[in-house]
Design a protein around this motif. Structure first.
Motif, PDB file in Angstrom:
ATOM      1  N   UNK A 197       3.149   0.265 -15.106  1.00  0.00           N
ATOM      2  CA  UNK A 197       2.172  -0.576 -14.402  1.00  0.00           C
ATOM      3  C   UNK A 197       2.602  -0.809 -12.964  1.00  0.00           C
ATOM      4  N   UNK A 198       3.886  -1.107 -12.756  1.00  0.00           N
ATOM      5  CA  UNK A 198       4.384  -1.321 -11.396  1.00  0.00           C
ATOM      6  C   UNK A 198       4.223  -0.056 -10.549  1.00  0.00           C
ATOM      7  N   UNK A 199       4.404   1.093 -11.183  1.00  0.00           N
ATOM      8  CA  UNK A 199       4.233   2.362 -10.467  1.00  0.00           C
ATOM      9  C   UNK A 199       2.819   2.470  -9.902  1.00  0.00           C
ATOM     10  N   UNK A 200       1.815   2.213 -10.740  1.00  0.00           N
ATOM     11  CA  UNK A 200       0.423   2.345 -10.304  1.00  0.00           C
ATOM     12  C   UNK A 200       0.108   1.329  -9.208  1.00  0.00           C
ATOM     13  N   UNK A 201       0.502   0.095  -9.419  1.00  0.00           N
ATOM     14  CA  UNK A 201       0.164  -0.938  -8.438  1.00  0.00           C
ATOM     15  C   UNK A 201       0.863  -0.698  -7.104  1.00  0.00           C
ATOM     16  N   UNK A 202       2.126  -0.350  -7.149  1.00  0.00           N
ATOM     17  CA  UNK A 202       2.884  -0.187  -5.900  1.00  0.00           C
ATOM     18  C   UNK A 202       2.474   1.059  -5.128  1.00  0.00           C
TER      19      UNK A 202
END
Length: 501
Positions: free
Chosen positions: A76-81
């Motif tokens: 999730x952090x990958x997509x958001x960042x």
């Protein structure tokens, strides 16, 4: 219904999905491959193996171990960042193409995603939920990370989407179609964004428009030949067979079909011995652009069926390889080549416009005016076309010759393919305006000559064009005519007139 296998998607299939609303489904065999690949990821997790993007961080942080209870947060952090796209969104049709190409790539079964991710992509595609994806921000290597992250956000119930003519929140778009946001598991965020689907989607849409435009060039230039009483000998088959390029031979053949039975076309020595290059060399110049289009088509049809994420999973998880299939260089070069080829179609078209409006280069009325002097007629139409041609020359500077290091110099060579595809698309839009201008001028030129003497096929084109733009009977705001003709060239199929074989 188009059945996706990960290996058999064609540009014709893509056309049906993009422009005719054809729905898609995954083949049962491809879904089995997806399930096998997913089991491999789950085994990697249970065995605590160190595998890039599954149990490690990303890019320069690939040496950072990720604990099993942090896997979902990692994705999730990958997509958001990574959702750092900038500027205006891609056209909605390009966003639709991204969904199609991303799901087809994942169906190859090398990416390790769950079937639920595949189905979410298919549902968004079939129900017309098209993620809003900013055009700028991709380097074209490590995949189209920023653009594809914006695409992935919508699957998670975040971001924004085009939906039935509206721009709405991704979560609302899913709710309207009774779809639940998905929660990404191990490898899935990386699998969604590590690919070339933004540049390739833009490239496919650009190619489909460019192919249509290339055929229209031949029809329009045939009418110009009539307006300038061009010499038919330059299109004799023997000349083109003597050189040997099939594309050149094909252009000459289609021109001969367009001008067949025309009483406005002349033979060498009848009015003049030779025409200027912009008339005489149409098969050579247009034919060279067709050579490029064929090259681009070949590369696109490989790429739309390619596994382009990282790492890739083989042999039931026994072999997980971190490689570089995400690097966009093949498409970057193809897009730069496409940009140059289409720019040349505009270049030679503008020279034909000049021959029709310049009284020193033909015996037509100055600037195709009804009353030269009092009126300016098509004078500034040529200015505008020349401006677009010059703009194309700057846009045609190859993006692929540039590179800039990223991710703390881990990713030290990138393709800039997404920039190349965007520039190619802009050149195509500019070129269509130039061709609309040539068509407008050619229709006026043949009126001065006598439309009753036109070839049957070009006469049909003339009648079709006149439904869109009226004759020049006096000065008016010609920008409206060019806009309408350009839209007609883009949206209309010119059925029964255009020769596409």
């Amino acid at each position: 219904m188009i059945t996706l296998t990960g290996n058999t998607l064609t540009l014709k299939d893509i056309y049906h999905v993009l422009y005719e609303g054809e729905e898609v489904q995954a083949s049962s065999e491809s879904l089995e491959n997806v399930k096998v690949s997913r089991k491999s990821v789950e085994k990697i997790l249970s065995d605590h193996r160190v595998v890039y993007g599954i149990t490690t961080g990303f890019g320069k942080m690939s040496d950072v171990w990720i604990a099993p209870d942090q896997v979902e947060d990692l994705q999730l952090n990958l997509i958001r960042s990574h959702a750092c796209g900038i500027g205006e969104p891609f056209p909605e049709i390009v966003s639709r193409a991204m969904l199609l190409l991303r799901v087809n790539a994942l169906l190859k079964g090398f990416s390790g995603v769950r079937v639920e991710v595949i189905q979410q992509l298919i549902d968004c595609l079939n129900k017309g939920i098209h993620p809003i994806v900013p055009q700028q921000g991709s380097l074209g290597a490590s995949g189209d990370l920023a653009p594809l992250s914006h695409l992935a956000l919508v699957l998670l119930g975040e971001g924004e989407a085009f939906y039935k003519g509206e721009r709405i929140e991704g979560k609302e778009a899913l709710q309207r179609e009774n779809l639940e946001p998905i929660v990404l598991s191990a490898k899935e965020g990386l699998a969604l964004i590590n690919g070339t689907q933004a540049m390739t989607a833009m490239g496919v849409v650009a190619y489909l428009e460019a192919e249509k435009l290339a055929y229209q060039c031949e029809l329009i230039s045939s009418m110009t030949l009539e307006g300038l009483r061009g010499i038919s000998d330059a299109f004799d088959e023997d000349i083109h067979l003597a050189r040997g390029y099939p594309e050149q031979v094909g252009v000459a053949q289609r021109i001969r079909m367009y001008i067949k039975e025309s009483e406005l076309i002349t033979e060498q020595g009848e009015v003049r011995v030779q025409d200027a290059y912009s008339l005489r060399c149409i098969p050579q110049v247009h034919g060279a652009s067709w050579q490029t289009l064929n090259y681009v088509k070949e590369k696109l049809e490989i790429e739309v069926n390619a596994a382009t994420d990282n790492p890739l999973i083989f042999d039931y998880g026994k072999k997980v390889i971190s490689g570089g299939n995400f690097h966009g260089q093949p498409i970057a070069l193809a897009m730069d080549f496409l940009a140059i080829a289409v720019a040349e179609l505009a270049n030679i078209s503008e020279r034909r416009i000049e021959r029709m409006v310049n009284p020193q280069l033909s015996d037509l009325p100055a600037f195709l005016c009804a009353n030269p002097g009092v009126e300016s007629g098509a004078m500034i139409l040529q200015y505008a076309a020349a401006s677009l041609v010059s703009e194309n020359k700057t846009l045609a500077h190859p993006a692929s010759v540039d590179s800039i290091p990223s991710s703390a110099n881990q990713e030290d060579h990138v393709s800039m393919g997404t920039i190349g595809s965007r520039h190619a698309y802009q050149i195509i839009q500019n070129t269509r305006y130039v061709l609309a201008t040539e068509l407008f001028c050619a229709m006026q030129a043949v009126e001065f000559r006598g439309i009753d003497q036109m070839a049957p096929r070009t006469r049909k084109a003339y009648d079709h064009g006149r439904k869109v733009a009226a004759s020049i009977t006096g000065d008016r705001v010609f920008a409206k005519d060019i806009e309408k003709l350009s839209n007609c060239l883009k949206e209309d199929h010119w059925n029964g007139i255009l020769i596409t074989q």
